[in-house]
Motif scaffolding. Structure first.
Motif, PDB file in Angstrom:
ATOM      1  N   ARG A  32       1.003  -4.229 -10.172  1.00 54.22           N
ATOM      2  CA  ARG A  32      -0.396  -3.799 -10.107  1.00 54.22           C
ATOM      3  C   ARG A  32      -0.482  -2.610  -9.161  1.00 54.22           C
TER       4      ARG A  32
ATOM      5  N   ASP B 199      -3.618   3.998  -1.672  1.00 50.95           N
ATOM      6  CA  ASP B 199      -3.181   3.415  -2.927  1.00 50.95           C
ATOM      7  C   ASP B 199      -2.510   2.076  -2.671  1.00 50.95           C
ATOM      8  N   ASP B 200      -2.923   1.057  -3.433  1.00 45.95           N
ATOM      9  CA  ASP B 200      -2.328  -0.261  -3.316  1.00 45.95           C
ATOM     10  C   ASP B 200      -1.521  -0.548  -4.549  1.00 45.95           C
TER      11      ASP B 200
ATOM     12  N   GLN C  79     -11.538  -1.243 -13.812  1.00 38.68           N
ATOM     13  CA  GLN C  79     -12.174  -0.964 -12.531  1.00 38.68           C
ATOM     14  C   GLN C  79     -12.413  -2.264 -11.797  1.00 38.68           C
ATOM     15  N   ASP C  80     -12.029  -2.295 -10.512  1.00 38.88           N
ATOM     16  CA  ASP C  80     -12.237  -3.514  -9.732  1.00 38.88           C
ATOM     17  C   ASP C  80     -13.647  -3.548  -9.173  1.00 38.88           C
TER      18      ASP C  80
ATOM     19  N   GLN D 285       0.844  -1.179   0.000  1.00 35.97           N
ATOM     20  CA  GLN D 285       0.000   0.000   0.000  1.00 35.97           C
ATOM     21  C   GLN D 285       0.880   1.230   0.000  1.00 35.97           C
TER      22      GLN D 285
ATOM     23  N   ARG E  58     -12.789   1.032  -8.071  1.00 37.20           N
ATOM     24  CA  ARG E  58     -11.511   1.734  -8.137  1.00 37.20           C
ATOM     25  C   ARG E  58     -10.825   1.431  -9.469  1.00 37.20           C
ATOM     26  N   TRP E  59     -10.090   2.423  -9.978  1.00 38.01           N
ATOM     27  CA  TRP E  59      -9.320   2.209 -11.192  1.00 38.01           C
ATOM     28  C   TRP E  59      -7.980   1.584 -10.832  1.00 38.01           C
ATOM     29  N   VAL E  60      -7.610   0.547 -11.574  1.00 33.39           N
ATOM     30  CA  VAL E  60      -6.397  -0.212 -11.324  1.00 33.39           C
ATOM     31  C   VAL E  60      -5.599  -0.286 -12.630  1.00 33.39           C
TER      32      VAL E  60
ATOM     33  N   VAL F 171      -3.364   0.455  -7.533  1.00 37.05           N
ATOM     34  CA  VAL F 171      -4.681   1.074  -7.420  1.00 37.05           C
ATOM     35  C   VAL F 171      -4.506   2.577  -7.529  1.00 37.05           C
TER      36      VAL F 171
END
Length: 321
Positions: A173, A30-31, A277-278, A9, A282-284, A175
């Motif tokens: 990856r 943020d991840d 989007q998950d 994160q 959220r946009w990833v 977020v």
């Protein structure tokens, strides 16, 4: 070579090692996920006696040559090693040593090496413990690597020192949040997605909601401002914009598969990254096993046992042997 993945994160505070094992819904901020590569196992030759060597059978005491011994009974050093609990020696009376490699151009593993034995090391163009004097994109004192005691052990942190061009960490990856900067191929982009009409309309002068206003049609580009997009950052300001669609889209140089293909970047893969989007909306962004990777701008982050980061135009690999 096997891969293992670690979810991290990205926040303003250092990421604790104890909290990097999952990306559950309870984690705020943020991840991102780093791809870590384990060192390959080293083969150990089998311990094979000479043909004349004999072994005693436990039943009769008769002696048996190796040729007569059943093949299933043979045991290699690797098998005996896995059965034991011994681990390679390391000192327990001093902190661990980190290994930093300034990667050669176009190389993913070779470069100049430094063993980090001090608790704090500065990297920069003109000042610090490790100096890269020929990189004009690197600040005088650009970033710091520090070793800190944590829960009876140690952790390593990478911190940007308010550099001009930022510190970027390689990720598998991530977020996204509005305003996050990315390196894709050889260019820098900013993710923009206000998410609400009020945020987008504010750029055109918001109206006082306490006073009744006569009807006015919204600006024609408000809808575009509400769409998730990447904006190329240039020395003159904002460059090209790439809309990311509603749910998922590929980003790269191939016009046949990407929603909006990027031209003129030889470092970009045909399908370099995917934006989606998950299940939480959220946009990833996710790397598509690209040659040159996905890089995310960070202020401070806890490094794992194998990490890569970029300062100016120089890429580094950090690991704990």
């Amino acid at each position: 070579m096997n891969k293992r993945k670690t979810i991290l994160q990205s926040t303003d505070e250092p990421i604790p090692i104890s909290e990097i094992e999952s990306a559950s819904g309870e984690i705020d901020g943020d991840d991102f996920e780093m791809t870590l590569k384990d060192s390959p196992d080293v083969a150990i030759p089998s311990a094979r006696p000479s043909p004349r060597q004999t072994v005693a059978t436990p039943q009769s005491g008769a002696r048996q040559t190796m040729a007569e011994r059943p093949s299933g009974a043979r045991q290699t050093m690797v098998e005996r090693r896995s059965a034991a609990d011994a681990i390679p020696f390391r000192s327990v009376n001093r902190p661990p040593t980190g290994l930093l490699i300034a990667l050669d151009d176009a190389s993913s593993d070779r470069g100049e090496e430094w063993r980090i034995r001090r608790s704090r090391v500065i990297i920069g163009r003109t000042e610090g413990d490790i100096v890269i004097p020929h990189d004009i994109d690197m600040s005088g004192e650009h970033a710091e690597i520090s070793r800190n005691e944590k829960d009876g052990g140690y952790e390593w942190q990478l911190k940007d020192l308010k550099s001009t061009n930022g510190t970027f960490l390689r990720a598998q990856r991530f977020v996204l949040r509005n305003g996050k900067e990315l390196l894709l191929g050889g260019r820098r982009y900013q993710f923009r997605h206000p998410g609400v009409i009020a945020d987008a309309a504010a750029a055109y002068g918001g109206r006082d909601a306490r006073v009744t206003q006569p009807y006015q049609p919204p600006p024609s580009n408000v809808a575009q401002q509400l769409t998730a997009r990447l904006v190329e950052l240039t020395t003159e300001g904002d460059g090209r914009e790439f809309l990311l669609g509603n749910e998922s889209s590929l980003f790269g140089s191939d016009s046949s598969s990407c929603l909006q293909a990027v031209s003129g970047d030889p470092f970009l893969d045909p399908e370099h990254a995917r934006f989606y989007q998950d299940n939480r909306g959220r946009w990833v962004v996710e790397d598509r096993d690209s040659l040159n990777g996905l890089w995310v701008r960070v202020e401070r982050v806890t490094l794992d046992r194998a990490s890569e980061f970029q300062l100016g135009g120089q890429r580094f690999r950090f690991r704990i042997p």
